[in-house]
Design a protein around this motif. Structure first.
Motif, PDB file in Angstrom:
ATOM      1  N   ALA A 241       0.823  -1.212   0.000  1.00 19.35           N
ATOM      2  CA  ALA A 241       0.000   0.000   0.000  1.00 19.35           C
ATOM      3  C   ALA A 241       0.854   1.257   0.000  1.00 19.35           C
ATOM      4  O   ALA A 241       0.499   2.275  -0.602  1.00 19.35           O
ATOM      5  CB  ALA A 241      -0.912  -0.011   1.232  1.00 19.35           C
ATOM      6  N   LEU A 242       2.013   1.172   0.657  1.00 17.39           N
ATOM      7  CA  LEU A 242       2.884   2.338   0.707  1.00 17.39           C
ATOM      8  C   LEU A 242       3.714   2.493  -0.555  1.00 17.39           C
ATOM      9  O   LEU A 242       3.881   3.610  -1.071  1.00 17.39           O
ATOM     10  CB  LEU A 242       3.813   2.236   1.930  1.00 17.39           C
ATOM     11  CG  LEU A 242       3.155   2.404   3.294  1.00 17.39           C
ATOM     12  CD1 LEU A 242       4.148   2.081   4.400  1.00 17.39           C
ATOM     13  CD2 LEU A 242       2.609   3.825   3.454  1.00 17.39           C
ATOM     14  N   SER A 243       4.281   1.362  -1.072  1.00 17.94           N
ATOM     15  CA  SER A 243       5.190   1.440  -2.219  1.00 17.94           C
ATOM     16  C   SER A 243       5.058   0.155  -3.020  1.00 17.94           C
ATOM     17  O   SER A 243       5.684  -0.865  -2.694  1.00 17.94           O
ATOM     18  CB  SER A 243       6.629   1.627  -1.727  1.00 17.94           C
ATOM     19  OG  SER A 243       7.517   1.686  -2.822  1.00 17.94           O
ATOM     20  N   VAL A 252       3.128   6.284  -1.571  1.00 18.98           N
ATOM     21  CA  VAL A 252       4.316   7.088  -1.852  1.00 18.98           C
ATOM     22  C   VAL A 252       4.150   7.823  -3.196  1.00 18.98           C
ATOM     23  O   VAL A 252       4.441   9.019  -3.300  1.00 18.98           O
ATOM     24  CB  VAL A 252       5.580   6.212  -1.861  1.00 18.98           C
ATOM     25  CG1 VAL A 252       6.791   7.005  -2.359  1.00 18.98           C
ATOM     26  CG2 VAL A 252       5.836   5.649  -0.459  1.00 18.98           C
ATOM     27  N   SER A 253       3.684   7.104  -4.237  1.00 21.57           N
ATOM     28  CA  SER A 253       3.514   7.713  -5.567  1.00 21.57           C
ATOM     29  C   SER A 253       2.461   8.803  -5.537  1.00 21.57           C
ATOM     30  O   SER A 253       2.635   9.888  -6.114  1.00 21.57           O
ATOM     31  CB  SER A 253       3.128   6.642  -6.598  1.00 21.57           C
ATOM     32  OG  SER A 253       4.140   5.665  -6.682  1.00 21.57           O
ATOM     33  N   LEU A 254       1.327   8.523  -4.894  1.00 24.19           N
ATOM     34  CA  LEU A 254       0.246   9.502  -4.844  1.00 24.19           C
ATOM     35  C   LEU A 254       0.676  10.764  -4.086  1.00 24.19           C
ATOM     36  O   LEU A 254       0.342  11.883  -4.479  1.00 24.19           O
ATOM     37  CB  LEU A 254      -0.992   8.887  -4.183  1.00 24.19           C
ATOM     38  CG  LEU A 254      -1.666   7.752  -4.984  1.00 24.19           C
ATOM     39  CD1 LEU A 254      -2.768   7.110  -4.162  1.00 24.19           C
ATOM     40  CD2 LEU A 254      -2.223   8.304  -6.307  1.00 24.19           C
ATOM     41  N   ARG A 285       7.760  10.519   5.292  1.00 17.87           N
ATOM     42  CA  ARG A 285       7.395   9.543   6.336  1.00 17.87           C
ATOM     43  C   ARG A 285       6.934   8.230   5.723  1.00 17.87           C
ATOM     44  O   ARG A 285       7.265   7.142   6.209  1.00 17.87           O
ATOM     45  CB  ARG A 285       6.297  10.102   7.243  1.00 17.87           C
ATOM     46  CG  ARG A 285       6.785  11.254   8.118  1.00 17.87           C
ATOM     47  CD  ARG A 285       5.625  11.821   8.939  1.00 17.87           C
ATOM     48  NE  ARG A 285       6.077  12.866   9.806  1.00 17.87           N
ATOM     49  CZ  ARG A 285       5.966  12.873  11.134  1.00 17.87           C
ATOM     50  NH1 ARG A 285       5.413  11.846  11.724  1.00 17.87           N
ATOM     51  NH2 ARG A 285       6.392  13.897  11.822  1.00 17.87           N
ATOM     52  N   ALA A 286       6.135   8.333   4.673  1.00 14.27           N
ATOM     53  CA  ALA A 286       5.655   7.118   4.003  1.00 14.27           C
ATOM     54  C   ALA A 286       6.824   6.341   3.423  1.00 14.27           C
ATOM     55  O   ALA A 286       6.867   5.108   3.478  1.00 14.27           O
ATOM     56  CB  ALA A 286       4.654   7.474   2.915  1.00 14.27           C
ATOM     57  N   THR A 287       7.802   7.074   2.846  1.00 10.28           N
ATOM     58  CA  THR A 287       8.993   6.411   2.295  1.00 10.28           C
ATOM     59  C   THR A 287       9.764   5.696   3.410  1.00 10.28           C
ATOM     60  O   THR A 287      10.197   4.553   3.262  1.00 10.28           O
ATOM     61  CB  THR A 287       9.897   7.420   1.593  1.00 10.28           C
ATOM     62  OG1 THR A 287       9.157   8.056   0.534  1.00 10.28           O
ATOM     63  CG2 THR A 287      11.125   6.760   1.026  1.00 10.28           C
ATOM     64  N   SER A 294      10.365  -3.016   4.596  1.00  7.43           N
ATOM     65  CA  SER A 294      11.234  -3.878   3.794  1.00  7.43           C
ATOM     66  C   SER A 294      12.262  -4.566   4.680  1.00  7.43           C
ATOM     67  O   SER A 294      12.528  -5.777   4.553  1.00  7.43           O
ATOM     68  CB  SER A 294      11.934  -3.048   2.697  1.00  7.43           C
ATOM     69  OG  SER A 294      11.008  -2.505   1.792  1.00  7.43           O
ATOM     70  N   GLY A 295      12.869  -3.779   5.591  1.00  2.00           N
ATOM     71  CA  GLY A 295      13.844  -4.366   6.505  1.00  2.00           C
ATOM     72  C   GLY A 295      13.216  -5.397   7.426  1.00  2.00           C
ATOM     73  O   GLY A 295      13.795  -6.453   7.716  1.00  2.00           O
ATOM     74  N   TYR A 296      12.019  -5.068   7.916  1.00  2.00           N
ATOM     75  CA  TYR A 296      11.322  -5.996   8.820  1.00  2.00           C
ATOM     76  C   TYR A 296      11.046  -7.312   8.115  1.00  2.00           C
ATOM     77  O   TYR A 296      11.251  -8.398   8.669  1.00  2.00           O
ATOM     78  CB  TYR A 296      10.017  -5.346   9.296  1.00  2.00           C
ATOM     79  CG  TYR A 296       9.179  -6.250  10.184  1.00  2.00           C
ATOM     80  CD1 TYR A 296       9.453  -6.363  11.547  1.00  2.00           C
ATOM     81  CD2 TYR A 296       8.120  -6.985   9.651  1.00  2.00           C
ATOM     82  CE1 TYR A 296       8.692  -7.191  12.350  1.00  2.00           C
ATOM     83  CE2 TYR A 296       7.358  -7.815  10.451  1.00  2.00           C
ATOM     84  CZ  TYR A 296       7.646  -7.917  11.810  1.00  2.00           C
ATOM     85  OH  TYR A 296       6.889  -8.749  12.604  1.00  2.00           O
ATOM     86  N   LEU A 297      10.581  -7.224   6.819  1.00  2.12           N
ATOM     87  CA  LEU A 297      10.285  -8.441   6.068  1.00  2.12           C
ATOM     88  C   LEU A 297      11.552  -9.249   5.813  1.00  2.12           C
ATOM     89  O   LEU A 297      11.530 -10.490   5.870  1.00  2.12           O
ATOM     90  CB  LEU A 297       9.608  -8.069   4.732  1.00  2.12           C
ATOM     91  CG  LEU A 297       8.140  -7.620   4.859  1.00  2.12           C
ATOM     92  CD1 LEU A 297       7.656  -7.008   3.546  1.00  2.12           C
ATOM     93  CD2 LEU A 297       7.278  -8.833   5.240  1.00  2.12           C
TER      94      LEU A 297
END
Length: 564
Positions: A241-243, A252-254, A285-287, A294-297
């Motif tokens: 949803a974020l990226s 992020v895009s929006l 913040r969204a970035t 990503s790091g958590y995953l």
């Protein structure tokens, strides 16, 4: 010394004041008049146990009050002040001390010391510095070995006191070392088992190497690993949803598109420019959130079933420690303190050797102190025997000989001496212990002779004798009176007596007078002088206060007392 006592509703005494003062005071009275209540009241003021049976019939309570003259700065005054009371200065370093005691018919009591309520135990603390009371029971107590030893030690004065103090210090030191050594050697097997168990426990704890707070951290990790799939789905969904990398619209895009749109026109309106800055901040913040997910995953992908197994295994190790020691924290504490205890236990052999050497040295010091105490007592015993023998000769025992034997005994806290007072009442008789060979009258005179002699080296402020003349009469009684008067030269003496020969030597003669209203007997106390005293002396001699012969004899006795 005692200046005055007041008794109210004590036994048969309704209300009586006893003016006492210095010197020798004799207290007489008819049988049943309540002479012994004087001693009972004094005992209450000295902290003896209260007995509700002593309360006069029909009265709610009995009360005893006393006024003592004491040194203003002596140990008695200090103890009174410590208890919250005070003494009243009367000049020349002296002060008056007021003591009081009440006993209710229900058995409740109250004590006052120096004007303040205090426990009866405070009265008992003061007793040794105020009065020595001798009754017939005290004569019996003279039969005991400990009382005879105490009498000798009192007579021995500072020399015996110093030797006894040194011995007691050596005795306490030896006993402490002996007890420690006995405990150490007596439970040697138990201490060896304790060392073995402690060594195994320390090894187990060191192998596990627990850390403070580790249990809570492992619990959190286990919870995370057990829910890894649900966590991954949530993180992937949020990251998409974020990226989103497949080209679908994402946050992020929006936000980037919104920021660019606002930046193009923001120069025309400051308010719109501020909003643009907020949108830009949201984009950053969204970035950041997307990168964090990503790091958590990535970390979650590295954590697998093998890590959960390792965590569960570690938790099992800590749980075993907790079961053994109560908690992991207790195990950590044992690791911190157990090593010192293990060093102590492993040092038992050396400690036994050290303690044995110390105890042997203490035993040598104890032997030396015991020898010194025995020597001091034997020297005092020889002098005491000679002095008391001389007194007995003056107490109508002209052929009596008293010796004090100091024999070896097993070591104890008081020394290693058995002290026996021996009496040979007439020539040719073998000395026998007063505990077995003395009659009641002889024992009375031995006790009085000892007190007279000891008072010369260890003065006591006040002596109270309750029928010290029991079992004697005639010339012996006259000599008892003479010796009480002599004792009164250095101490205050109060004697409850039924013998005129004793009362004749008193400078102050009080009588307990019995009255009868037909229902209740009540007694009071009156000081006697002149004809009244002669009449009381006649009554003591013959039972008749108006007998001419008895009155003549009474006057003769009083003259003997005055010219002693």
């Amino acid at each position: 010394m005692i200046e005055e006592m007041r008794l109210k509703d004590l036994g048969v005494i309704a209300d009586a004041t006893l003016p006492i003062g210095r010197g020798f005071t004799a207290i007489t009275g008819e049988t049943g008049a309540g002479k012994t209540m004087v001693v009972t009241g004094l005992g209450l003021l000295l902290g003896q146990r209260a007995d509700s049976g002593a309360v006069r019939s029909g009265a709610a309570q009995a009360a005893v009050e006393g006024v003592w003259l004491v040194p203003e700065d002596g140990p008695v005054a200090a103890r009174v002040r410590e208890a919250g009371g005070d003494v009243e200065p009367v000049g020349e370093g002296a002060a008056e001390l007021y003591l009081g005691r009440t006993v209710s018919s229900e058995g409740r009591g109250r004590a006052t010391v120096g004007g303040r309520t205090a426990p009866a135990g405070v009265l008992a603390d003061l007793a040794d510095d105020l009065v020595v009371v001798h009754g017939q029971s005290d004569q019996l107590r003279l039969r005991s070995a400990s009382a005879q030893r105490d009498a000798l030690d009192r007579f021995g004065g500072d020399t015996v006191t110093a030797a006894r103090t040194a011995y007691r210090a050596a005795w306490d030191a030896w006993r402490t070392l002996d007890a420690e050594l006995s405990a150490l050697t007596g439970d040697r097997d138990d201490r060896a088992r304790e060392a073995e168990q402690l060594r195994a426990a320390i090894a187990e704890i060191e192998a596990a190497a627990p850390l403070p707070g580790e249990e809570d951290e492992l619990a959190r990790r286990a919870e995370r690993l057990a829910n890894a799939e649900e966590l991954r789905v949530a993180a992937v969904t949020a990251h998409a949803a974020l990226s989103n990398e497949d080209g679908a619209p994402d946050v992020v895009s929006l936000l980037a598109e919104a920021r660019r749109a606002l930046e193009r026109i923001s120069g025309s309106d400051a308010a719109l420019a501020a909003i643009g800055e907020q949108v830009a901040d949201l984009g950053y913040r969204a970035t950041d959130a997307s990168v964090a997910l990503s790091g958590y995953l990535a970390d979650l992908d590295e954590s697998g079933p093998h890590e959960l197994a390792a965590v569960d295994e570690r938790r099992g190790v800590l749980a075993a420690l907790a079961r053994t020691h109560g908690s992991v924290d207790a195990a950590i504490e044992l690791l911190a303190t157990g090593s010192a205890r293990l060093v102590e236990l492993d040092d038992d052999g050396d400690r036994v050797e050290r303690l044995t050497a110390q105890r042997d040295a203490a035993a040598c010091e104890l032997d030396a102190a015991a020898d010194a105490l025995t020597a001091a007592r034997r020297d005092a015993a020889e002098r005491l025997g000679a002095a008391v023998t001389e007194e007995l000769h003056a107490l109508a025992l002209p052929d009596a000989r008293l010796t004090v034997d100091v024999a070896a005994a097993a070591p104890a806290a008081h020394g290693r001496d058995d002290v026996s007072i021996l009496l040979a009442p007439h020539p040719g008789a073998d000395p026998r212990p007063v505990s077995r060979g003395a009659s009641g009258g002889e024992l009375s005179r031995v006790m009085l002779a000892i007190e007279v002699v000891i008072a010369g080296v260890d003065p006591v402020p006040t002596f109270v004798f309750d029928e010290v003349d029991a079992g004697i009469g005639g010339a012996a009684a006259i000599e008892v009176g003479r010796r009480l008067a002599r004792l009164a030269e250095s101490s205050q003496v109060i004697a409850v007596t039924h013998l005129a020969q004793v009362a004749a030597f008193a400078g102050n003669h009080l009588t307990v007078v019995k009255g009868n209203d037909g229902a209740v007997t009540a007694s009071s106390v009156r000081r006697l002088d002149g004809a009244e005293r002669e009449a009381e002396m006649a009554r003591l001699l013959s039972g008749l206060s108006d007998s001419d012969a008895a009155l003549t004899h009474a006057r003769e006795l009083l003259e003997t007392g005055r010219t002693r």
